[in-house]
Design an enzyme around this catalytic site. Structure first.
Site, short mmCIF file in Angstrom:
data_model
loop_
_atom_site.label_atom_id
_atom_site.label_comp_id
_atom_site.label_asym_id
_atom_site.label_seq_id
_atom_site.Cartn_x
_atom_site.Cartn_y
_atom_site.Cartn_z
N GLN A 133 0.84 -1.19 0.00
CA GLN A 133 0.00 0.00 0.00
C GLN A 133 0.88 1.24 0.00
OE1 GLN A 133 -1.36 1.37 3.79
NE2 GLN A 133 -3.43 1.76 3.05
N TYR A 135 1.03 5.38 0.19
CA TYR A 135 0.42 6.69 0.41
C TYR A 135 1.25 7.71 -0.38
CZ TYR A 135 -2.42 4.96 4.31
OH TYR A 135 -3.33 4.28 5.09
N ARG A 170 -10.29 11.33 15.46
CA ARG A 170 -10.67 10.14 16.22
C ARG A 170 -10.68 10.53 17.70
NH1 ARG A 170 -6.32 6.97 12.72
NH2 ARG A 170 -7.47 6.93 10.75
N LYS A 258 -7.64 1.87 -3.55
CA LYS A 258 -8.40 1.54 -2.34
C LYS A 258 -9.05 2.79 -1.76
CE LYS A 258 -7.93 -0.68 2.21
NZ LYS A 258 -8.42 0.43 3.05
N HIS A 282 -12.64 3.02 4.80
CA HIS A 282 -11.50 3.00 5.71
C HIS A 282 -11.88 2.46 7.09
CE1 HIS A 282 -7.26 4.41 5.41
NE2 HIS A 282 -7.30 4.25 6.71
N ARG A 285 -12.80 4.70 10.06
CA ARG A 285 -11.77 5.43 10.79
C ARG A 285 -11.50 6.83 10.23
NH1 ARG A 285 -8.53 2.88 14.19
NH2 ARG A 285 -6.65 4.02 13.62
N GLY A 315 -15.59 -3.94 8.09
CA GLY A 315 -16.61 -4.55 8.94
C GLY A 315 -16.73 -6.05 8.85
N ARG A 317 -16.35 -9.66 9.80
CA ARG A 317 -16.00 -10.37 11.03
C ARG A 317 -16.37 -11.85 10.99
NH1 ARG A 317 -13.96 -6.23 11.19
NH2 ARG A 317 -13.84 -4.67 12.85
#
Length: 397
Positions: A133, A135, A170, A258, A282, A285, A315, A317
């Site tokens: 990934q 950035y 956050r 992404k 994300h 977040r 999400g 799980r």
């Protein structure tokens, strides 16, 4: 002792609880928390509750295949490990644990652009299962060199994450005084003392770990704090479509974008030369009022066409979450937090256990439904969706 505890892990929630016991409160909150009121975080999970499945019986379900092909590569399973920043802070070598699990289970692992271990360390472990990934940084020379290094490491894909134009708010982290440099308040010190296993590992490792992918761009011997400050100063660059086109020219293998949510952005990504996208908010977040990622799928599939790989993150799980997404036409799925919880609580065994849980749940559900092959069965016939919008979600094959 750890092995005995790991034997009691039944689902990914158990892994989260183990990580919560092991980690200081501020670090657990860093992983578990989201932006703002955390509505995006909770909505990501709640979105899966509307999906129900329609079984077909009297079929031979002695065996089933969970393998899945994406970007021309057939993987042994449909779930990969999503990028998670600074994982080595929660458990030393966590990124190498992810790489080992990816290789062992033959799935992709997207190494975070702000990982602790380097891509050079992970590549011999994961091979082409390692994706990197990137950035976009403020320094074009660093961008170019990161891409060169990823190519030299043999990374199977370059993943450009586009959904962090600004730093997120956050509130858990603000209240916990999470900052660079770290603030050692009396509360933080007490938190560390109450979690001695993590604290001892942190101190024995030398304190704040160095983000090794960024270290080559600083003087030799730069501290973890120096590297962290440098990455913050350079790592929140303004990203544009020009960067995507530039990366396309520099990168010879699969280029994945992404963080796409808008169908027009998905269309533009394909036109600019991307080989695939990952639909993601994300993990809740970045900001908490983003549209739910699942609700974006029908419109995105309509504009990019049936032949363009659309992947998903956020999400996830349960194995049933994975199958629901595949039924909606998603070509591949990624999950993050469960694997980081596993790494934090148990090390390598915890990451492997997370993948085992997903795989066992998925294969068990497939047998229950009479679904025998993720590649060839008409998956949408096995799903009933209470939401009309998702009913219209076309297949991606």
């Amino acid at each position: 002792m750890a092995g005995s505890s790991l034997d009691k892990i039944v689902n990914t929630d158990d892994l989260e609880q183990a990580a919560q016991r092991y980690l200081p409160r501020m670090l657990y909150d860093w992983i578990a928390g989201g932006a703002g009121d955390e509505r995006g975080l909770s909505d990501n999970r709640a979105a899966f509750e509307r999906f129900r499945f329609m079984p077909r019986y009297l079929r031979d379900v002695a065996t089933c295949s969970v393998s899945k092909t994406v970007l021309g590569r057939r993987f042994a399973g449909p779930l990969g490990i999503a990028p998670m920043g600074y994982s080595g802070l929660f458990r030393p070598q966590a990124e190498l644990f992810f790489a080992e699990t990816a290789k062992r289970f033959d799935v992709p692992y997207i190494m975070s652009g702000v990982s602790v271990s380097s891509m050079e360390a992970a590549a011999p472990v994961a091979g082409e299962n390692l994706w990197y990934q990137i950035y976009t940084t403020a320094d074009d020379a660093i961008n170019r060199d990161m891409i060169r290094r990823a190519e030299d490491c043999g990374c199977g894909a370059l993943v450009m994450t586009v959904d962090i134009p600004v730093a997120a708010k956050r509130e858990r982290d603000i209240r916990n005084n999470i900052d660079i440099p770290p603030k050692f308040t009396p509360k933080a010190i007490l938190d560390g003392l109450l979690h001695p296993a993590w604290t001892l590992r942190y101190l024995l490792a030398g304190g704040l770990p160095v983000m090794e992918n960024w270290a080559p761009y600083l003087p030799k011997g730069a501290s973890g704090l120096d590297v962290a400050k440098f990455s913050l100063d350079h790592g929140y660059a303004l990203q544009t479509w020009d960067h995507l086109r530039q990366f396309r020219q520099l990168w010879p293998r699969a280029l994945v974008i992404k963080g796409i949510l808008h169908p027009e952005d998905a269309h533009m990504a394909r036109e600019a030369g991307a080989d695939a996208i990952i639909v993601s908010n994300h993990g809740g977040r970045q900001f908490d009022r983003a549209i739910n990622s699942i609700d974006c799928l029908p419109a995105i599939r309509e504009v990019v066409g049936a032949d363009f790989p659309v992947m998903f993150d956020g999400g996830v799980r349960r194995g049933s979450d994975v199958l629901a997404l595949l039924c909606c036409g998603v070509d591949y799925v990624f999950a993050g937090r469960p694997f980081l919880y596993g790494a934090a609580g148990f090390g390598q065994g915890g990451v492997d256990r997370a993948m085992e849980i997903f795989t066992d749940e998925l294969s068990g559900l497939m047998r229950q439904l009479g679904c025998l092959d993720l590649e060839h069965d008409d998956l949408k016939t096995f799903m009933h969706d209470a939401m009309d919008q998702a009913k219209r979600c076309p297949r991606g094959e």
